[in-house]
Every structure is written in structure tokens, then in C-alpha cells.
Design a protein around this motif. Structure first.
Motif, PDB file in Angstrom:
ATOM      1  N   GLU A   1      -0.080  69.841  49.883  1.00  0.00           N
ATOM      2  CA  GLU A   1       0.768  71.024  49.730  1.00  0.00           C
ATOM      3  C   GLU A   1       0.398  72.103  50.738  1.00  0.00           C
ATOM      4  N   ILE A   2      -0.891  72.371  50.877  1.00  0.00           N
ATOM      5  CA  ILE A   2      -1.328  73.387  51.832  1.00  0.00           C
ATOM      6  C   ILE A   2      -1.077  72.911  53.260  1.00  0.00           C
ATOM      7  N   THR A   3      -1.274  71.632  53.509  1.00  0.00           N
ATOM      8  CA  THR A   3      -0.958  71.080  54.836  1.00  0.00           C
ATOM      9  C   THR A   3       0.512  71.286  55.172  1.00  0.00           C
ATOM     10  N   LEU A   4       1.384  71.052  54.197  1.00  0.00           N
ATOM     11  CA  LEU A   4       2.817  71.258  54.417  1.00  0.00           C
ATOM     12  C   LEU A   4       3.119  72.719  54.725  1.00  0.00           C
ATOM     13  N   MET A   5       2.446  73.650  54.040  1.00  0.00           N
ATOM     14  CA  MET A   5       2.655  75.067  54.302  1.00  0.00           C
ATOM     15  C   MET A   5       2.275  75.426  55.735  1.00  0.00           C
ATOM     16  N   VAL A   6       1.113  74.964  56.171  1.00  0.00           N
ATOM     17  CA  VAL A   6       0.646  75.281  57.524  1.00  0.00           C
ATOM     18  C   VAL A   6       1.578  74.672  58.567  1.00  0.00           C
ATOM     19  N   LEU A   7       1.963  73.414  58.372  1.00  0.00           N
ATOM     20  CA  LEU A   7       2.834  72.755  59.345  1.00  0.00           C
ATOM     21  C   LEU A   7       4.222  73.392  59.399  1.00  0.00           C
ATOM     22  N   MET A   8       4.752  73.776  58.236  1.00  0.00           N
ATOM     23  CA  MET A   8       6.063  74.432  58.217  1.00  0.00           C
ATOM     24  C   MET A   8       6.011  75.793  58.913  1.00  0.00           C
ATOM     25  N   ALA A   9       4.926  76.513  58.697  1.00  0.00           N
ATOM     26  CA  ALA A   9       4.781  77.803  59.369  1.00  0.00           C
ATOM     27  C   ALA A   9       4.703  77.615  60.884  1.00  0.00           C
ATOM     28  N   TYR A  10       3.901  76.645  61.317  1.00  0.00           N
ATOM     29  CA  TYR A  10       3.780  76.390  62.759  1.00  0.00           C
ATOM     30  C   TYR A  10       5.094  75.870  63.334  1.00  0.00           C
ATOM     31  N   LEU A  11       5.804  75.041  62.552  1.00  0.00           N
ATOM     32  CA  LEU A  11       7.100  74.539  63.004  1.00  0.00           C
ATOM     33  C   LEU A  11       8.094  75.677  63.178  1.00  0.00           C
ATOM     34  N   SER A  12       8.085  76.627  62.243  1.00  0.00           N
ATOM     35  CA  SER A  12       8.995  77.778  62.378  1.00  0.00           C
ATOM     36  C   SER A  12       8.678  78.583  63.629  1.00  0.00           C
ATOM     37  N   TYR A  13       7.374  78.727  63.930  1.00  0.00           N
ATOM     38  CA  TYR A  13       6.978  79.457  65.140  1.00  0.00           C
ATOM     39  C   TYR A  13       7.469  78.738  66.397  1.00  0.00           C
ATOM     40  N   MET A  14       7.279  77.421  66.432  1.00  0.00           N
ATOM     41  CA  MET A  14       7.679  76.658  67.616  1.00  0.00           C
ATOM     42  C   MET A  14       9.197  76.614  67.766  1.00  0.00           C
ATOM     43  N   LEU A  15       9.928  76.554  66.647  1.00  0.00           N
ATOM     44  CA  LEU A  15      11.383  76.597  66.721  1.00  0.00           C
ATOM     45  C   LEU A  15      11.857  77.931  67.289  1.00  0.00           C
ATOM     46  N   ALA A  16      11.197  79.009  66.865  1.00  0.00           N
ATOM     47  CA  ALA A  16      11.558  80.321  67.403  1.00  0.00           C
ATOM     48  C   ALA A  16      11.323  80.377  68.916  1.00  0.00           C
ATOM     49  N   GLU A  17      10.190  79.848  69.373  1.00  0.00           N
ATOM     50  CA  GLU A  17       9.920  79.827  70.806  1.00  0.00           C
ATOM     51  C   GLU A  17      10.896  78.904  71.537  1.00  0.00           C
ATOM     52  N   LEU A  18      11.278  77.798  70.887  1.00  0.00           N
ATOM     53  CA  LEU A  18      12.219  76.864  71.504  1.00  0.00           C
ATOM     54  C   LEU A  18      13.575  77.513  71.728  1.00  0.00           C
ATOM     55  N   PHE A  19      14.013  78.318  70.762  1.00  0.00           N
ATOM     56  CA  PHE A  19      15.306  79.000  70.869  1.00  0.00           C
ATOM     57  C   PHE A  19      15.182  80.374  71.524  1.00  0.00           C
ATOM     58  N   GLU A  20      14.000  80.635  72.153  1.00  0.00           N
ATOM     59  CA  GLU A  20      13.747  81.885  72.873  1.00  0.00           C
ATOM     60  C   GLU A  20      13.870  83.095  71.950  1.00  0.00           C
ATOM     61  N   LEU A  21      13.364  82.946  70.734  1.00  0.00           N
ATOM     62  CA  LEU A  21      13.289  84.055  69.788  1.00  0.00           C
ATOM     63  C   LEU A  21      11.847  84.551  69.744  1.00  0.00           C
ATOM     64  N   SER A  22      11.530  85.351  68.738  1.00  0.00           N
ATOM     65  CA  SER A  22      10.175  85.873  68.582  1.00  0.00           C
ATOM     66  C   SER A  22       9.440  85.054  67.532  1.00  0.00           C
ATOM     67  N   GLY A  23       8.496  84.235  67.986  1.00  0.00           N
ATOM     68  CA  GLY A  23       7.701  83.464  67.043  1.00  0.00           C
ATOM     69  C   GLY A  23       6.828  84.321  66.165  1.00  0.00           C
ATOM     70  N   ILE A  24       6.426  85.506  66.659  1.00  0.00           N
ATOM     71  CA  ILE A  24       5.569  86.398  65.878  1.00  0.00           C
ATOM     72  C   ILE A  24       6.293  86.854  64.625  1.00  0.00           C
ATOM     73  N   LEU A  25       7.510  87.370  64.795  1.00  0.00           N
ATOM     74  CA  LEU A  25       8.275  87.819  63.631  1.00  0.00           C
ATOM     75  C   LEU A  25       8.567  86.663  62.686  1.00  0.00           C
ATOM     76  N   THR A  26       8.909  85.523  63.251  1.00  0.00           N
ATOM     77  CA  THR A  26       9.257  84.371  62.422  1.00  0.00           C
ATOM     78  C   THR A  26       8.100  83.944  61.542  1.00  0.00           C
ATOM     79  N   VAL A  27       6.923  83.751  62.135  1.00  0.00           N
ATOM     80  CA  VAL A  27       5.788  83.257  61.355  1.00  0.00           C
ATOM     81  C   VAL A  27       5.239  84.336  60.427  1.00  0.00           C
ATOM     82  N   PHE A  28       5.419  85.619  60.774  1.00  0.00           N
ATOM     83  CA  PHE A  28       4.959  86.700  59.891  1.00  0.00           C
ATOM     84  C   PHE A  28       5.750  86.715  58.595  1.00  0.00           C
ATOM     85  N   PHE A  29       7.078  86.734  58.702  1.00  0.00           N
ATOM     86  CA  PHE A  29       7.893  86.757  57.489  1.00  0.00           C
ATOM     87  C   PHE A  29       7.836  85.411  56.771  1.00  0.00           C
ATOM     88  N   CYS A  30       7.628  84.341  57.508  1.00  0.00           N
ATOM     89  CA  CYS A  30       7.413  83.045  56.871  1.00  0.00           C
ATOM     90  C   CYS A  30       6.144  83.086  56.023  1.00  0.00           C
TER      91      CYS A  30
END
Length: 548
Positions: free
Chosen positions: A251-280
């Protein structure tokens, strides 16, 4: 013959791998030394982990410089992608995960004023000031985009030193504002920096500021939406899969991976990974972590009805893993900054005399101080006015609080270093004397502000704030907070008459005008308890129904 060539190729690869292992091993050893020294100085609030890492980095850089006979002062090459992809995500995720949500959202308006509006004001002053003053101290050669980037680079703050001195129980309002602004400030600086990179400096016009604001709002809102979506999706997955099939590690592994995935998706779409992972991180802490802890309690009761301490202790240890990852990343960054301060190649490439270098650094520190004061005091007064009804009850931002908030934002840190490397180097390397000057200048400003201002933080706060609050005062403040949170807000009801609902609506509007932030927060809590938690989280024990 072919076998001999294969053996030689193997030896070359082995030597190459060994060459990478040695510097990494040395750097990890210095990291361990930082942790040990920081632990020994834990009771000394004059010196925090950031200052310790920078000082040890300088010492290690000096040793390496002497061993290499003046060729290099560091063993690793800084890469802004290394920072943004590997080091920054755990820092921001931990900030969002550990944030005190109740205080953060109660002071959300003020935090956003400081962290968003304040960055625009600060960047404007630093940009225009450097554009005007740099040529006067003998430094020229920067283009328009460079000056705009300088405004965002030196608008990013590092509030770690101040947070380590403040006590959250004694000054909850001040701690919440400094902590919240620090995170939002970094995110806003990066988003604004990315928006500036899209400007066509050859076609500047009166519409350029509006285009920057448009791009900023797009990046800010879409990044926030992505983070919220990722956090809620993770909570829903954990709620669906966890109950009855408890596996805390997965469960905790899934949380960490989902948070990192959200950050990388934000960077992939040229958004702000900082804001994404913070609110995530905030949403995961609010919903997903409850699912994990609830599942652990249920499983533990099924295994042994009279022993629930094991799961609780296990989850506390797992929660500290997030803080550990953040701590290592922060220490790594400041340690490298200390080493890079003695990079002889950049200093030689700069080709500026000592007087000009001091003039540039002094100019930037002066602009940072003026820009900081230009928005902290006016926006604090505006915040007090917006919450005037609540301010009369004792949560007003006093003048002493304003000074501490102003001081906390004078220090610069890792984000400034990373943005400077991204603007003025190519993968950590530059051959332009102008760019080399800006890199060395940024490092000096970060070192000076962190060490000098950081050392002065403790005596300043002890002088401005009263003596530590007594236990009775803390209990009284908590009782007042609980009483304020338990206030009954008039809600519309289908079972009431139209006249009663109209009266309730008028009372709600009156409360909204008097205390907008606190009224909205209280309504959100009611909505959260009635709809959001039942859908994204499991049932809560009775003890968890207290305000979070």
C-alpha cells in the motif's frame, strides 16, 4: 585475438565503473558525516542541517581541491535534471504529506497571497532592479530573458532555518504561514520560470505580461488539478483493494509510486511537477493514508484482538520513511552547494575582479530584501483586513510576525541553484563567462543568505517573540480553536420553510463577509465529512472525528 580484445574491453568497462563508484562512495561517506554532525548539533538551534551540510561541503571541497592539486573541488557534476527528477519530488511530497491541513487551509488565502502574488511582486522588483543596477556595477551582457529569469531565480525562498527555530505549538499561525509560503513559493517560482521560457524576447509588447500571467495560470491550475486527481485516485484504489487484503508494504509502495508518477506526468506534459506532487501528497495524507491505517487496524484486530500496537508502530515507522527521503535529498543538495562554491573552473571563467563580484552579490541581496518587504507588509495588512473579524480574536498577523516572515524569506536554497543551472548552463557545464558569473553569484548568495542569515535567525526570533508559551496558554489556545471550529454554520435545508432558508442564507452571507476564509473552511469540512470521506476513505473511529 578476439578473446584478448574482449578481455581488454572488459577491463576498460570495469575501470570506468570503478571510477564512478569511488566518487559516489566518497559523497555518501560525507553524507553520513553530515547526519552524524547534525545529530550532535541537534540541541544547538544556531546551526541547522542546512548550515552543517554547506560547511562540511566547503571543507570536503577544500580537501578534494588540495588532493586534485587545484583541478576540481567536487566529485560529482550537478545536473538540473538530477535535481528536478530525483531530488526534488521526495522533498515536495513529504512537505505535502506532513503539512498540518487544518492550519494550512485556514490560512490558505494568506499563504497564496505570499506564495503567488508575492512571487510576482518580488520577481518584478528584482528583474527591473538588476536590469538597472548591474551595468552600474560593471556587469553587462545579459539579455532580456536572463533578467526575467534572474527575477524568478532569486524570488525562490528557503524557510528551513526559520522553521527549525519556530515552535508549531507556541506560534501555530506564524509557523503555518512560513511553512505554507515556502512550499507554494517554490512551486510558483518554478512555474513562473517555465512561463518565462516561452516568451519571445525579440517581440516584447504591452501584452507580454498578460501572456505570462495566462501561461502561469494555465500551468498552476492544471498542475494542481493533476495532483488532486492523482491523490484521489490513489485513495480510491487503496479503499477498493486494501480492506480485507491488508499489505502495508504494498500500500505504501503504491502511494510513493503514484506520487512519483503524477510528478513525471506533470513534467511530461510540461506542467509543474512541484504543484502536482504537493497537492497529491496532501490528498494522500488526508484520504489514502487513512485507508492504510484503517486496514492495518482491522487486520491487526483479526490477528490478535488485544494487540494493536504493532500496526500503529509499524505505520509510524513507514511514515517517517517519507521524511527520511526528503532529508537525504535536502542534505545532498546543500552538501553539493558547499563543494561547488570552491569550483575553480567557474571562478576562472568568470573573469571579473573581486570588486565587481561583490557589487553584483550585494546588489542582489539588497534587491531581495527590498522585494521581500514590498509584499510581506502590504499583503499582511490586507490579510488582516480580510479576516478582521477573526483577527480581533487573537490571530492577527502582528508587526513582529511580519518581520519574521520577511526574514524567513531572505534565505535562498536549492531551487534557486537548480533554476540558475538550468538557465545559465548546459547540463551543468558552461563556457560563457557571463553565465559562469551568474552561477558563481547564485552560489555566493545562497551560501551567504543560508549561513549568515541562518545564524542570525535564532537571536532575532528570541528577541521579537515573547518567551515560550506556558502549557496553560497552549491549552487555552487549543480550546479556543476547538470552540471556533465547532461553531454552527447555518445550512440550507429542504425540510425548512422558504422564509427560514432565506434567513439562513442571509446569516451565511454575513458570516462569509466577516470571516471569508474560516467560513469557507468550515463549510468544506462539512462537505468533506458528508461526501468526500465516505467515498474516498473507509469509516473512521470515533477518535478521528475531531477536526483534522
Amino acid at each position: 585475438m578476439e578473446m584478448l580484445q574482449g578481455v581488454m574491453e572488459f577491463q576498460k568497462n570495469l575501470a570506468k565503473d570503478h571510477a564512478q563508484v569511488v566518487p559516489i562512495s566518497v559523497f555518501v561517506a560525507v553524507l553520513c558525516l553530515c547526519v552524524v554532525v547534525g545529530h550532535l548539533l541537534e540541541e544547538n538551534r544556531w546551526v541547522n542541517e542546512s548550515i552543517t551540510a554547506i560547511i562540511l561541503g566547503c571543507l570536503a571541497g577544500g580537501v578534494i581541491l588540495a588532493v586534485s592539486k587545484g583541478n576540481s573541488s567536487h566529485i560529482l557534476t550537478f545536473n538540473e535534471e538530477l535535481f528536478f527528477i530525483y531530488l526534488l519530488p521526495p522533498i515536495i511530497f513529504n512537505a505535502g504529506f506532513q503539512v498540518k491541513k487544518k492550519q494550512f487551509f485556514q490560512n490558505f488565502l494568506t499563504i497564496m497571497l505570499f506564495g503567488v502574488v508575492g512571487v510576482f511582486i518580488s520577481a518584478s522588483i528584482i528583474t527591473s532592479g538588476s536590469w538597472w543596477l548591474f551595468p552600474k556595477v560593471g556587469f553587462a551582457g545579459l539579455n532580456a530573458r536572463d533578467y526575467l529569469a534572474i527575477g524568478t531565480i532569486f524570488s525562490s525562498t528557503d524557510t528551513v532555518c526559520t522553521l527549525q527555530v519556530l515552535h508549531q505549538d507556541e506560534t501555530p499561525l506564524l509557523y503555518s504561514l512560513v511553512f505554507g509560503e515556502g512550499v507554494v513559493n517554490d512551486a510558483t517560482s518554478v512555474v513562473l520560470f517555465n512561463a518565462i521560457q516561452k516568451i519571445d524576447v525579440t517581440r516584447l509588447s504591452a501584452l507580454t505580461p498578460l501572456n505570462v500571467i495566462r501561461d502561469f495560470l494555465y500551468l498552476f491550475l492544471t498542475s494542481t488539478a493533476l495532483g488532486i486527481t492523482s491523490g484521489l485516485l490513489t485513495a480510491l484504489v487503496l479503499k477498493t483493494l486494501c480492506f480485507g487484503r491488508h499489505s502495508t508494504i504494498r500500500e505504501i509502495t503504491l502511494m510513493v509510486l503514484m506520487a512519483y508518477l503524477s510528478y513525471m506526468l506533470a513534467e511530461l506534459f510540461e506542467l509543474s511537477g512541484i504543484l502536482t506532487v504537493f497537492f497529491c501528497g496532501i490528498l494522500m495524507s488526508h484520504y489514502a493514508w487513512h485507508n492504510v491505517t484503517y486496514s492495518a487496524r482491522i487486520t491487526t484486530r483479526q490477528v490478535q484482538e488485544n494487540n494493536i500496537g504493532h500496526a500503529t508502530k509499524f505505520l509510524i515507522v513507514k511514515k517517517h520513511v517519507f521524511a527520511m527521503m526528503s532529508f537525504i535529498a535536502e542534505t545532498f543538495i546543500f552538501l553539493y552547494v558547499g563543494m561547488d562554491a570552491l569550483d575553480i573552473e567557474k571562478w576562472k571563467m568568470s573573469k571579473l575582479n573581486m570588486g565587481t563580484s561583490l557589487g553584483i552579490c550585494s546588489t542582489l541581496i539588497l534587491l531581495i530584501s527590498v522585494a521581500r518587504a514590498a509584499f510581506v507588509f502590504p499583503l499582511s495588512a490586507f490579510s488582516n483586513y480580510m479576516n478582521r473579524a477573526h483577527s480581533e480574536r487573537g490571530s492577527k498577523i502582528t508587526f513582529k510576525h511580519m518581520i519574521i516572515i520577511w526574514w524567513a524569506g531572505l534565505m535562498r536554497g536549492a531551487v534557486s541553484i537548480a533554476l540558475a543551472f538550468e538557465q545559465f548552463t548546459f547540463y551543468g557545464v558552461t563556457s560563457d563567462p557571463i553565465n559562469a558569473t551568474m552561477i558563481t553569484t547564485t552560489i555566493i548568495v545562497v551560501l551567504f543568505s543560508t549561513v549568515v542569515f541562518g545564524l542570525l535567525t535564532t537571536p532575532l526570533i528570541n528577541y521579537l517573540l515573547p518567551h515560550p508559551t506556558t502549557a496553560n496558554d497552549i491549552i487555552r489556545e487549543r480550546r479556543y480553536d476547538d470552540a471556533r471550529e465547532d461553531m454552527t454554520l447555518p445550512l440550507l435545508s429542504l425540510e425548512e420553510s422558504a422564509a427560514t432558508n432565506i434567513l439562513r442564507a442571509k446569516e451565511s452571507l454575513s458570516m462569509l463577509m466577516e470571516m471569508p476564509v474560516y467560513t469557507i473552511h468550515s463549510y468544506w469540512r462539512k462537505f468533506d465529512d458528508a461526501y468526500m470521506r465516505p467515498f474516498f476513505s473507509g469509516p473512521r473511529p470515533v477518535s478521528e472525528h475531531s477536526p483534522a
